[in-house]
Design an enzyme around this catalytic site. Structure first.
Site, PDB file in Angstrom:
ATOM      1  N   SER A 159      39.793  39.137  39.089  1.00  0.00           N
ATOM      2  CA  SER A 159      39.294  40.466  39.465  1.00  0.00           C
ATOM      3  C   SER A 159      38.208  40.453  40.532  1.00  0.00           C
ATOM      4  O   SER A 159      37.901  41.509  41.091  1.00  0.00           O
ATOM      5  CB  SER A 159      38.780  41.198  38.233  1.00  0.00           C
ATOM      6  OG  SER A 159      39.863  41.610  37.443  1.00  0.00           O
ATOM      7  N   LYS A 167      39.212  42.020  43.698  1.00  0.00           N
ATOM      8  CA  LYS A 167      39.341  43.476  43.858  1.00  0.00           C
ATOM      9  C   LYS A 167      38.299  44.047  44.823  1.00  0.00           C
ATOM     10  O   LYS A 167      38.534  45.057  45.473  1.00  0.00           O
ATOM     11  CB  LYS A 167      39.212  44.159  42.497  1.00  0.00           C
ATOM     12  CG  LYS A 167      40.365  43.830  41.531  1.00  0.00           C
ATOM     13  CD  LYS A 167      40.048  44.317  40.133  1.00  0.00           C
ATOM     14  CE  LYS A 167      41.177  44.008  39.149  1.00  0.00           C
ATOM     15  NZ  LYS A 167      40.794  44.344  37.766  1.00  0.00           N
ATOM     16  N   TYR A 218      49.983  41.178  44.232  1.00  0.00           N
ATOM     17  CA  TYR A 218      48.759  41.294  43.422  1.00  0.00           C
ATOM     18  C   TYR A 218      48.454  39.989  42.671  1.00  0.00           C
ATOM     19  O   TYR A 218      47.297  39.555  42.612  1.00  0.00           O
ATOM     20  CB  TYR A 218      48.918  42.466  42.442  1.00  0.00           C
ATOM     21  CG  TYR A 218      47.784  42.591  41.444  1.00  0.00           C
ATOM     22  CD1 TYR A 218      46.570  43.161  41.809  1.00  0.00           C
ATOM     23  CD2 TYR A 218      47.934  42.134  40.131  1.00  0.00           C
ATOM     24  CE1 TYR A 218      45.525  43.265  40.895  1.00  0.00           C
ATOM     25  CE2 TYR A 218      46.899  42.232  39.212  1.00  0.00           C
ATOM     26  CZ  TYR A 218      45.702  42.801  39.599  1.00  0.00           C
ATOM     27  OH  TYR A 218      44.665  42.903  38.692  1.00  0.00           O
ATOM     28  N   TYR A 227      33.141  46.170  34.225  1.00  0.00           N
ATOM     29  CA  TYR A 227      33.946  47.089  33.398  1.00  0.00           C
ATOM     30  C   TYR A 227      33.076  47.848  32.413  1.00  0.00           C
ATOM     31  O   TYR A 227      32.021  48.323  32.781  1.00  0.00           O
ATOM     32  CB  TYR A 227      35.084  46.327  32.691  1.00  0.00           C
ATOM     33  CG  TYR A 227      35.892  45.568  33.699  1.00  0.00           C
ATOM     34  CD1 TYR A 227      36.729  46.245  34.573  1.00  0.00           C
ATOM     35  CD2 TYR A 227      35.776  44.205  33.848  1.00  0.00           C
ATOM     36  CE1 TYR A 227      37.436  45.567  35.540  1.00  0.00           C
ATOM     37  CE2 TYR A 227      36.486  43.514  34.808  1.00  0.00           C
ATOM     38  CZ  TYR A 227      37.311  44.207  35.645  1.00  0.00           C
ATOM     39  OH  TYR A 227      38.005  43.546  36.603  1.00  0.00           O
ATOM     40  N   VAL A 237      38.582  37.225  35.047  1.00  0.00           N
ATOM     41  CA  VAL A 237      38.927  36.582  33.767  1.00  0.00           C
ATOM     42  C   VAL A 237      39.050  35.057  33.852  1.00  0.00           C
ATOM     43  O   VAL A 237      39.166  34.393  32.830  1.00  0.00           O
ATOM     44  CB  VAL A 237      40.230  37.123  33.123  1.00  0.00           C
ATOM     45  CG1 VAL A 237      40.000  38.465  32.464  1.00  0.00           C
ATOM     46  CG2 VAL A 237      41.364  37.150  34.091  1.00  0.00           C
TER      47      VAL A 237
HETATM   48  O1  DON Z   1      45.286  41.653  36.463  1.00  0.00           O
HETATM   49  C1  DON Z   1      44.781  40.884  35.660  1.00  0.00           C
HETATM   50  O2  DON Z   1      44.818  41.105  34.444  1.00  0.00           O
HETATM   51  C2  DON Z   1      44.083  39.656  36.174  1.00  0.00           C
HETATM   52  N1  DON Z   1      44.789  39.110  37.294  1.00  0.00           N
HETATM   53  C3  DON Z   1      42.687  39.977  36.590  1.00  0.00           C
HETATM   54  C4  DON Z   1      41.873  40.664  35.517  1.00  0.00           C
HETATM   55  C5  DON Z   1      40.437  40.326  35.549  1.00  0.00           C
HETATM   56  O3  DON Z   1      40.012  39.367  36.148  1.00  0.00           O
HETATM   57  C6  DON Z   1      39.540  41.163  34.732  1.00  0.00           C
HETATM   58  N2  DON Z   1      38.178  40.683  34.796  1.00  0.00           N
HETATM   59  N3  DON Z   1      37.368  40.343  34.056  1.00  0.00           N
END
Ligand code: DON
Length: 309
Positions: free
Chosen positions: A65, A68, A193, A245, A263
């Protein structure tokens, strides 16, 4: 790039690492489940070119994330403020990063912000290019410029692992397509993505990206504007309001630094006007943020009075 290991940082890392055992490595993307929950490292990059670090800062991690923020900067530069914010909102959600709930409750199924997965899918959809390859390369080149490292690539294993298991993101994508916010093939978009999320770098690169944001989009070594000041400001504001978040409020109170988590356990921080931070600590708390990474930022912020508030 040369980065000096630093004793004070080492002490803070050892203190913060104590909470790592309370967290859990993300395994909903199977490849990420292979990380060692006890790892913790940090790099701090200053505008004068100095860099200090603690832990194994050369270890590569995927952005997840954290990407993003960069895709948002790119589409704001590509499409402009109006176009982007007609399609994605500016408000924090208070919901988990992959939640679908608000999309259905809202009048228009417009994602509340670009940091949650729904918003990030709409943002990635907006990246310009004649085909997926070109769109990905444009994003990667942009990252090369910000990190000042043309060797940055992506992990095909992590991208593939997420692509095969991205059931929730698929649901979000199809929902958004039904409501007209996305009009490309969802499998194609997910391919882009998941590659974006699998872009791989180390803490030094992460800190370099934080530094450019901290310096309002200017590369301090060349003086070149890489990100227009208004775009950098928007990115940092989202990092404060939505970067962690549904833990963003507590993070703002306890730490007070614009930061974005992923994550994989990465955190990119930008201390305005001062320096950039790159952290890796793969054990996550229940909200999906690096548990020891947040502890480390808390210790750092208290010790050096880094809160911007
Ligand atoms: O889309 C997803 O679920 C992962 N590629 C990224 C999510 C993420 O990193 C949330 N952050 N803490």
């Amino acid at each position: 790039m040369f980065c000096k290991s630093n004793e004070e940082l080492d002490t803070l890392v050892n203190d913060a690492r104590k909470v790592a055992s309370l967290g859990k490595v993300a395994d909903y993307i199977p490849e990420l489940g292979k990380a060692n929950g006890n790892d913790l490292s940090i790099a701090i990059h200053y505008p004068d070119g100095n860099c200090i670090s603690a832990g194994d800062v050369e270890r590569k991690i995927t952005l997840q994330s954290v990407s993003k923020v960069i895709s948002l900067a790119l589409v704001l530069m590509d499409r402009g403020y109006q176009y982007v914010f007609d399609r994605v909102g500016m408000e924090p959600t208070g919901d988990p990063f992959n939640s679908i709930a608000r999309l259905e409750r809202a009048n228009v199924a417009k994602p509340l912000n670009p940091m949650i997965n729904a918003g990030a899918l709409v943002v990635t959809h907006m990246i310009k290019g004649n085909n997926v390859e070109e769109r990905f390369q444009r994003l990667l080149n942009f990252i090369h410029d910000i990190a000042d490292n043309r060797k940055i690539g992506y992990s095909t294993n992590v991208a593939q692992s997420e692509f095969e298991t991205a059931y929730l993101n698929r649901s979000l994508g199809y929902f958004l397509k039904q409501h007209g916010l996305i009009n490309e093939d969802i499998e194609q978009l997910l391919g882009l993505y998941t590659r974006q999320c699998a872009i791989e770098m180390n803490c030094l690169d992460l800190a370099r990206i934080g530094l450019v944001l901290a310096m309002d989009g200017v590369d301090p070594s060349s003086g070149k504007v890489i990100i227009p000041v208004d775009v950098a400001r928007i990115c940092k504001t989202f990092m404060v309001t939505c970067g962690m978040y549904d833990a963003s409020g507590e993070f703002a109170i306890k730490i007070g630094i614009p930061a974005k988590s992923g994550v994989s356990g990465g955190i990119m921080g930008a201390v305005p006007g001062k320096f950039g931070i790159g952290i890796f600590g793969p054990a996550l708390d229940e909200k999906g943020n690096s548990i020891a990474g947040i502890k480390l930022l808390e210790l750092l912020s208290k010790k050096y009075r880094l809160s911007m508030f």
